[in-house]
Design a protein around this motif. Structure first.
Motif, PDB file in Angstrom:
ATOM      1  N   ALA A   4       0.834  -1.209   0.000  1.00  0.00           N
ATOM      2  CA  ALA A   4       0.000   0.000   0.000  1.00  0.00           C
ATOM      3  C   ALA A   4       0.864   1.252   0.000  1.00  0.00           C
ATOM      4  O   ALA A   4       2.022   1.232   0.444  1.00  0.00           O
ATOM      5  CB  ALA A   4      -0.931   0.007   1.204  1.00  0.00           C
ATOM      6  N   PHE A   5       0.275   2.322  -0.516  1.00  0.00           N
ATOM      7  CA  PHE A   5       0.939   3.622  -0.559  1.00  0.00           C
ATOM      8  C   PHE A   5      -0.129   4.687  -0.372  1.00  0.00           C
ATOM      9  O   PHE A   5      -1.148   4.682  -1.074  1.00  0.00           O
ATOM     10  CB  PHE A   5       1.653   3.817  -1.895  1.00  0.00           C
ATOM     11  N   ARG A   6       0.113   5.621   0.566  1.00  0.00           N
ATOM     12  CA  ARG A   6      -0.855   6.689   0.798  1.00  0.00           C
ATOM     13  C   ARG A   6      -0.122   8.008   0.998  1.00  0.00           C
ATOM     14  O   ARG A   6       1.001   8.040   1.498  1.00  0.00           O
ATOM     15  CB  ARG A   6      -1.706   6.417   2.047  1.00  0.00           C
ATOM     16  N   VAL A   7      -0.783   9.097   0.589  1.00  0.00           N
ATOM     17  CA  VAL A   7      -0.317  10.446   0.907  1.00  0.00           C
ATOM     18  C   VAL A   7      -1.348  11.022   1.865  1.00  0.00           C
ATOM     19  O   VAL A   7      -2.523  11.175   1.515  1.00  0.00           O
ATOM     20  CB  VAL A   7      -0.205  11.324  -0.354  1.00  0.00           C
ATOM     21  N   ILE A   8      -0.924  11.331   3.105  1.00  0.00           N
ATOM     22  CA  ILE A   8      -1.873  11.705   4.160  1.00  0.00           C
ATOM     23  C   ILE A   8      -1.477  13.025   4.805  1.00  0.00           C
ATOM     24  O   ILE A   8      -0.337  13.479   4.706  1.00  0.00           O
ATOM     25  CB  ILE A   8      -1.978  10.606   5.230  1.00  0.00           C
ATOM     26  N   ASP A   9      -2.451  13.640   5.497  1.00  0.00           N
ATOM     27  CA  ASP A   9      -2.173  14.876   6.234  1.00  0.00           C
ATOM     28  C   ASP A   9      -1.816  14.548   7.675  1.00  0.00           C
ATOM     29  O   ASP A   9      -1.694  13.369   8.055  1.00  0.00           O
ATOM     30  CB  ASP A   9      -3.362  15.832   6.147  1.00  0.00           C
ATOM     31  N   ALA A  10      -1.664  15.570   8.502  1.00  0.00           N
ATOM     32  CA  ALA A  10      -1.242  15.380   9.891  1.00  0.00           C
ATOM     33  C   ALA A  10      -2.253  14.582  10.706  1.00  0.00           C
ATOM     34  O   ALA A  10      -1.912  13.986  11.733  1.00  0.00           O
ATOM     35  CB  ALA A  10      -0.987  16.735  10.548  1.00  0.00           C
ATOM     36  N   GLU A  11      -3.523  14.553  10.272  1.00  0.00           N
ATOM     37  CA  GLU A  11      -4.564  13.787  10.968  1.00  0.00           C
ATOM     38  C   GLU A  11      -4.665  12.363  10.450  1.00  0.00           C
ATOM     39  O   GLU A  11      -5.503  11.586  10.911  1.00  0.00           O
ATOM     40  CB  GLU A  11      -5.920  14.479  10.817  1.00  0.00           C
ATOM     41  N   GLY A  12      -3.863  12.020   9.445  1.00  0.00           N
ATOM     42  CA  GLY A  12      -3.883  10.664   8.912  1.00  0.00           C
ATOM     43  C   GLY A  12      -4.897  10.435   7.808  1.00  0.00           C
ATOM     44  O   GLY A  12      -5.144   9.292   7.430  1.00  0.00           O
TER      45      GLY A  12
END
Length: 441
Positions: free
Chosen positions: A286-294
């Motif tokens: 898996a690969f994700r681009v997330i913000d500080a809140e996940g």
């Protein structure tokens, strides 16, 4: 003063797919009517000779309206087959339109096929005169600019040698130099800078910019979006034979890239399709681009962190390994590569079998606006062939809300065209008095 250098109205070019004997042409193509009649023909006869319902009909251009002002440097981008080169060939009078009309003001110089007209048995000097004549220059014009052409091409030592003995780089430099020194009002450039070394490409771009400053109009087709953003003042995006966007180069390039490469910010792989290493030691999951809140998302403000999250399986406890990401800008520039070799708890020892997760944080006020792509790789130093990689694993946009925070401060204009925009520490010192100089009377 003329208000336009190039103008098209309802411009179209249709081809019939198939053998040459089956090609069909419009009435004004056959009769060779001049420009006023070309304008009247579609109105009076509605291009009856053209049958758009024919199954072999293909519109390379359709209903194209474009106006370019004198002195503009217009970039033209789009996928292969979108109609870019067809437009340039019509403007250069290489081919005739099938509908509408194209009007140019002044002499046109085209760099569509660099080197066309060069004869291998002739010397460089002879080919300069031959090629310049083919492009419409008089012998006097060529002689007047001969030394400048040779100096730009950097082939002075070999100018009296047959070009069949030239290297491909020498041949290309001389051909470009002849074309670039034509005395014309409108310069048409079609992907001629795709070859040549970096220094010569810079030299060619500088030459094009010089021509624009002297008042020439330039239409510049290139798949190198970095060049488009660097030199152009305006850009148009082609798709399906039509112009779908027209505006500032950076905005158009971003749109072009996003259309060509849809943003992927949350991806997962099934076991049977996941990228796997040669010995099946690693498997990317898996690969994700997330913000500080996940939360996964595609757009990040320049003032917030971008977090890259990766998940993979260790299928065999065989080798120590490293995880790395490479971040690339939409222009093709590699921004950075980051390796986890200082932070991972499994460093220096074969890890246990199982599923692993890691996150890499790109700090705020670091990346500039634009589209960024990420490559994800797991590898071992013990065995070079043992790695699993996923090019273009994901992508994300960085945007600017224009608030006077972070590195922007009180600057309200568009930020500069760099890949990075880091917030650095500045130190200022008290001014010192300039020495007083006595003026002579």
């Amino acid at each position: 003063m003329t208000k336009f250098a190039v103008r098209t109205e309802k411009l179209g070019k249709m081809y019939y797919l198939g053998a040459l004997s089956e090609q069909q042409y419009s009435g004004y193509d056959i009769l060779g009517f001049n420009l006023p009649m070309r304008r009247l023909w579609p109105i009076l006869f509605n291009d009856r000779q053209l049958d758009p319902n024919n199954e072999k009909a293909f519109w390379a251009l359709r209903d194209l309206d474009l106006e370019v002002r004198p002195g503009e440097l217009v970039g033209v981008v789009g996928k292969n087959g979108s109609g870019k080169s067809t437009l340039l060939k019509i403007l250069a009078r290489v081919t005739e339109p099938s509908a509408g009309f194209a009007e140019v003001t002044g002499q046109v110089g085209s760099l569509l096929e660099v080197g066309t007209g060069f004869h291998p048995e002739l010397t460089g000097r002879q080919n300069v005169y031959l090629n310049g004549s083919i492009m419409g220059m008089t012998s006097e014009q060529i002689t007047r600019r001969f030394d400048e052409i040779i100096d730009f091409a950097e082939v002075e030592r070999f100018i009296d040698t047959p070009v069949k003995h030239y290297s491909s780089g020498m041949y290309m430099r001389l051909a470009f130099s002849v074309a670039a020194h034509m005395e014309c009002d409108i310069l048409i450039v079609d992907e001629v800078l795709a070859v040549g070394d970096f220094q010569f490409q810079k030299k060619c771009l500088a030459r094009i910019e010089k021509e624009v400053k002297s008042g020439k109009t330039v239409l510049f087709v290139s798949h190198n979006t970095s060049m488009i953003m660097q030199v152009c003042t305006r850009c148009v995006l082609f798709e399906g034979g039509r112009i779908i966007e027209d505006g500032l180069p950076q905005a158009i390039v971003e749109s072009y890239i996003s259309r060509s490469s849809p943003v992927h910010f949350d991806r997962s792989f099934e076991e049977d399709t996941a990228p796997t290493s040669e010995e099946h030691t690693f498997r990317l999951r898996a690969f994700r681009v997330i913000d500080a809140e996940g939360s996964p998302k595609a757009h990040f403000d320049v003032k917030e962190p971008v977090i890259i999250e990766m998940r993979w399986d260790i299928l065999s406890s065989r080798y120590p390994f490293d995880v790395n990401i490479t971040v690339r800008h939409e222009s093709g520039v590699t921004v950075f590569t980051s390796l986890d070799n200082k932070d991972a708890p499994w460093q220096g020892q074969p890890p246990k079998e199982g599923q692993y997760t890691a996150r890499c944080t790109i700090p705020p006020n670091f990346l500039n606006e634009g589209l960024f792509m990420v490559d994800f790789t797991i590898s071992t130093r013990v065995r070079a062939t043992e790695y699993a990689t996923c090019p273009d694993a994901g992508s994300f946009y960085v945007v600017d809300d224009m608030k006077n925070e972070g590195v922007r401060g009180d600057w309200n204009g568009k930020w500069f065209t760099s890949v990075l925009r880091p917030q650095l520490h500045w130190t200022h010192f008290e001014p010192t008095m300039l020495p007083v100089t006595k003026q002579s009377t």
